[in-house]
Design a protein around this motif. Sequence first.
Motif, PDB file in Angstrom:
ATOM      1  N   MET A 115       0.697  -1.198  -0.042  1.00  0.00           N
ATOM      2  CA  MET A 115      -0.118   0.009  -0.017  1.00  0.00           C
ATOM      3  C   MET A 115       0.901   1.303   0.064  1.00  0.00           C
ATOM      4  SD  MET A 115      -3.179  -1.003  -0.280  1.00  0.00           S
ATOM      5  CE  MET A 115      -4.076   0.376  -0.051  1.00  0.00           C
ATOM      6  N   GLU A 116       2.064   1.097   0.253  1.00  0.00           N
ATOM      7  CA  GLU A 116       3.126   2.213   0.280  1.00  0.00           C
ATOM      8  C   GLU A 116       2.850   3.059  -1.261  1.00  0.00           C
ATOM      9  OE1 GLU A 116       5.860  -1.347   0.129  1.00  0.00           O
ATOM     10  OE2 GLU A 116       3.846  -0.690   1.222  1.00  0.00           O
ATOM     11  N   PHE A 117       2.948   2.064  -2.283  1.00  0.00           N
ATOM     12  CA  PHE A 117       2.860   2.514  -3.720  1.00  0.00           C
ATOM     13  C   PHE A 117       1.659   3.589  -3.802  1.00  0.00           C
ATOM     14  CE2 PHE A 117       5.385  -1.165  -3.884  1.00  0.00           C
ATOM     15  CZ  PHE A 117       6.770  -0.444  -4.433  1.00  0.00           C
ATOM     16  N   TYR A 118       0.680   3.181  -2.983  1.00  0.00           N
ATOM     17  CA  TYR A 118      -0.560   3.759  -3.221  1.00  0.00           C
ATOM     18  C   TYR A 118      -0.560   5.372  -2.818  1.00  0.00           C
ATOM     19  CZ  TYR A 118      -3.845  -0.041  -4.538  1.00  0.00           C
ATOM     20  OH  TYR A 118      -4.069  -1.030  -5.255  1.00  0.00           O
ATOM     21  N   LEU A 119       0.508   5.447  -1.914  1.00  0.00           N
ATOM     22  CA  LEU A 119       1.081   6.917  -1.608  1.00  0.00           C
ATOM     23  C   LEU A 119       1.232   7.807  -2.609  1.00  0.00           C
ATOM     24  CD1 LEU A 119       2.711   6.342   1.895  1.00  0.00           C
ATOM     25  CD2 LEU A 119       0.563   7.512   1.395  1.00  0.00           C
ATOM     26  N   LEU A 120       2.165   7.121  -3.566  1.00  0.00           N
ATOM     27  CA  LEU A 120       2.474   7.994  -4.818  1.00  0.00           C
ATOM     28  C   LEU A 120       1.402   8.246  -5.692  1.00  0.00           C
ATOM     29  CD1 LEU A 120       5.872   5.746  -5.703  1.00  0.00           C
ATOM     30  CD2 LEU A 120       5.709   8.062  -4.469  1.00  0.00           C
ATOM     31  N   LEU A 121       0.463   7.341  -5.987  1.00  0.00           N
ATOM     32  CA  LEU A 121      -0.769   7.653  -6.496  1.00  0.00           C
ATOM     33  C   LEU A 121      -1.547   8.726  -6.111  1.00  0.00           C
ATOM     34  CD1 LEU A 121      -2.908   6.970  -8.635  1.00  0.00           C
ATOM     35  CD2 LEU A 121      -3.870   5.130  -7.299  1.00  0.00           C
ATOM     36  N   LEU A 136      -2.726  20.914   0.530  1.00  0.00           N
ATOM     37  CA  LEU A 136      -2.288  19.845  -0.196  1.00  0.00           C
ATOM     38  C   LEU A 136      -0.976  19.511  -0.722  1.00  0.00           C
ATOM     39  CD1 LEU A 136      -5.845  19.648  -2.119  1.00  0.00           C
ATOM     40  CD2 LEU A 136      -5.183  18.245  -0.103  1.00  0.00           C
ATOM     41  N   ARG A 137      -0.390  20.546  -1.082  1.00  0.00           N
ATOM     42  CA  ARG A 137       1.102  20.474  -1.454  1.00  0.00           C
ATOM     43  C   ARG A 137       1.799  20.038  -0.373  1.00  0.00           C
ATOM     44  NH1 ARG A 137       2.212  25.756  -5.396  1.00  0.00           N
ATOM     45  NH2 ARG A 137       0.815  25.283  -6.924  1.00  0.00           N
ATOM     46  N   THR A 138       1.652  20.389   0.750  1.00  0.00           N
ATOM     47  CA  THR A 138       2.383  19.916   2.247  1.00  0.00           C
ATOM     48  C   THR A 138       2.135  18.585   2.286  1.00  0.00           C
ATOM     49  OG1 THR A 138       2.414  22.067   2.995  1.00  0.00           O
ATOM     50  CG2 THR A 138       2.877  20.470   4.439  1.00  0.00           C
ATOM     51  N   LEU A 139       0.898  18.179   2.285  1.00  0.00           N
ATOM     52  CA  LEU A 139       0.451  16.746   2.452  1.00  0.00           C
ATOM     53  C   LEU A 139       1.385  15.904   1.379  1.00  0.00           C
ATOM     54  CD1 LEU A 139      -0.979  14.941   4.213  1.00  0.00           C
ATOM     55  CD2 LEU A 139      -3.140  15.278   2.903  1.00  0.00           C
ATOM     56  N   SER A 140       1.349  16.222   0.208  1.00  0.00           N
ATOM     57  CA  SER A 140       1.867  15.420  -0.872  1.00  0.00           C
ATOM     58  C   SER A 140       3.318  15.230  -0.649  1.00  0.00           C
ATOM     59  CB  SER A 140       1.754  16.250  -2.325  1.00  0.00           C
ATOM     60  OG  SER A 140       2.392  17.428  -2.489  1.00  0.00           O
ATOM     61  N   ILE A 141       4.085  16.348  -0.028  1.00  0.00           N
ATOM     62  CA  ILE A 141       5.412  16.071   0.384  1.00  0.00           C
ATOM     63  C   ILE A 141       5.629  15.206   1.447  1.00  0.00           C
ATOM     64  CG2 ILE A 141       7.471  17.424   1.321  1.00  0.00           C
ATOM     65  CD1 ILE A 141       6.535  19.889  -0.259  1.00  0.00           C
ATOM     66  N   ILE A 142       4.491  15.403   2.484  1.00  0.00           N
ATOM     67  CA  ILE A 142       4.777  14.381   3.522  1.00  0.00           C
ATOM     68  C   ILE A 142       4.541  13.062   3.057  1.00  0.00           C
ATOM     69  CG2 ILE A 142       3.536  13.375   5.440  1.00  0.00           C
ATOM     70  CD1 ILE A 142       2.779  16.432   6.132  1.00  0.00           C
ATOM     71  N   ASN A 143       3.775  12.710   2.091  1.00  0.00           N
ATOM     72  CA  ASN A 143       3.368  11.426   1.564  1.00  0.00           C
ATOM     73  C   ASN A 143       5.003  10.917   0.824  1.00  0.00           C
ATOM     74  OD1 ASN A 143       0.772  11.298   2.172  1.00  0.00           O
ATOM     75  ND2 ASN A 143       0.029  11.917   0.551  1.00  0.00           N
ATOM     76  N   CYS A 144       5.568  11.635   0.026  1.00  0.00           N
ATOM     77  CA  CYS A 144       6.745  11.075  -0.416  1.00  0.00           C
ATOM     78  C   CYS A 144       7.825  10.742   0.624  1.00  0.00           C
ATOM     79  CB  CYS A 144       7.402  12.460  -1.316  1.00  0.00           C
ATOM     80  SG  CYS A 144       6.388  12.776  -2.784  1.00  0.00           S
ATOM     81  N   PHE A 176      -5.375   1.549 -11.424  1.00  0.00           N
ATOM     82  CA  PHE A 176      -5.661   2.958 -11.068  1.00  0.00           C
ATOM     83  C   PHE A 176      -4.859   3.900 -11.812  1.00  0.00           C
ATOM     84  CE2 PHE A 176      -7.707   1.456  -6.858  1.00  0.00           C
ATOM     85  CZ  PHE A 176      -8.737   2.181  -7.188  1.00  0.00           C
ATOM     86  N   TYR A 177      -3.509   3.629 -12.000  1.00  0.00           N
ATOM     87  CA  TYR A 177      -2.849   4.396 -12.769  1.00  0.00           C
ATOM     88  C   TYR A 177      -3.299   4.578 -14.290  1.00  0.00           C
ATOM     89  CZ  TYR A 177       0.902   5.833  -9.628  1.00  0.00           C
ATOM     90  OH  TYR A 177       1.890   6.464  -8.780  1.00  0.00           O
ATOM     91  N   LEU A 178      -3.504   3.175 -14.823  1.00  0.00           N
ATOM     92  CA  LEU A 178      -4.177   3.259 -16.368  1.00  0.00           C
ATOM     93  C   LEU A 178      -5.389   4.042 -16.404  1.00  0.00           C
ATOM     94  CD1 LEU A 178      -3.199  -0.396 -17.224  1.00  0.00           C
ATOM     95  CD2 LEU A 178      -2.028   1.602 -17.965  1.00  0.00           C
TER      96      LEU A 178
END
Length: 457
Positions: A115-121, A136-144, A176-178
């Motif tokens: 499920m860690e790969f879903y963080l990238l999605l 949301l930008r801050t949260l995306s950085i935290i996810n990375c 999901f990616y497709l």
Amino acid sequence: MRKKQYLKKYARTRQWFNNIVNIGLTPELSFEETRRVQILNIMGMMGLLISTAFVIIHFSNDRVTLALLNVVTMLSTGTIIIANYKKRYYFGQVAVSIALTFVFTSTSLLYHDGMEFYLLLLTALMATIMKRTWFLRTLSIINCVIFLVLIKRSAEFYTPTPGNIYFINLVLLVMFYLVFFRYSGKINRLYLANIEERNHQLRQQQARLIEQTEELEISNRKLAVLNSTKEKLFSILAHDVRSPIAGLKTSLDLLNEKALSRETFTELSRELSSQLSELQDSMDNLLKWRNRQMTGIELQPQKIMVQPLIADTVGLLQYNLANKNIKININADTDTMVYADPDHIKLVMRNLISNAIKFSYAGSEIDLVVEHKDSLIHFSVIDKGIGMKKDLIEKLFNEADVTSQRGTSNEKGTGMGLKISREFAVKNGGDILIHCEPGSGCTFTLTIPVAVTNAHS
């Protein structure tokens, strides 16, 4: 029969899918906001279905904690669809981002199930689709950062989930990616097509505006010319009308006071009659010009004999001819017919002959010649007067240039006669041709379509 049933089912399914995809859309949304809502609806619908299935699977296998985390996923993906429906778009984006960050991190940390790969999605969604805000930008950085930490860890708190679950999660991730990239690409293509269509419409509107601007400029120029012409005409008429009327009034006053003998009055009346005749011609031309400007040239063509028109016109001008002792020579066939408006042709003939009389010397001759050339009748007025220079000929039909030369006996005019005659000639399918030699006279030729006679008559 079955094929039709399948097609109906496919159409209903597609309609159902489109209804879900378009939840929360309004005409006020921009294209970017519409794309955002549509993609999040798709991702929410897929997440809701898949997480519901995993809730059932994990509860049936006594993986309660994992099942509860999937319940959170199910609720959060459902929340974004509801938020879109309620037009609370940003609230849904924030809620699902926080909830899924918690679920994906917790699940990957506890069960090492991919499920860690879903963080990238989720990060891709926040960076490209969701509203660009600092939160949301801050949260995306935290996810990375969380992804990098999780990918390097070597132990789990609980026993890892079965390998098939790990594999299924990765397959779903790819799916999901497709879906994400395919649908994003489709919407982007629609967006580009929409932009191209709008650009095309803007180019058409610009072309229409340019055309309307040019038409307006032409109309303004024509209006300026008409105003200038009107001012010149009224200035000329104000002078020309005053002179003969003042002379007539003075003569009548002197006659009434018996200060003027009848013999003297008779002599004066000839001059006054000549002036009034010129004034009448000027007024006729001015009225024709006014009617043309107000209502346009109304055409009522018919078959007409040329010789009677010439005879009538010459009869109207007998006083002018006798006053200058000018002889008219007519060379025309009695059966020549033209197809034109008789009132227009009479006016043109009268203007051409009056013009010839005006610029002819006393005691000279004027030739009126009618010739049949191809499909046209040529009516030529040939005088042996003062002629005209080339630069003056070029000004004759210029609407903006209203000038009038005095005749050989100091006759006056408005300068509009030939202009109106040319327009009437063209309207009747002909033209006026001019050939002049300074000091030798002029030839004005009116061309008119010949009347087609019935072969059986």
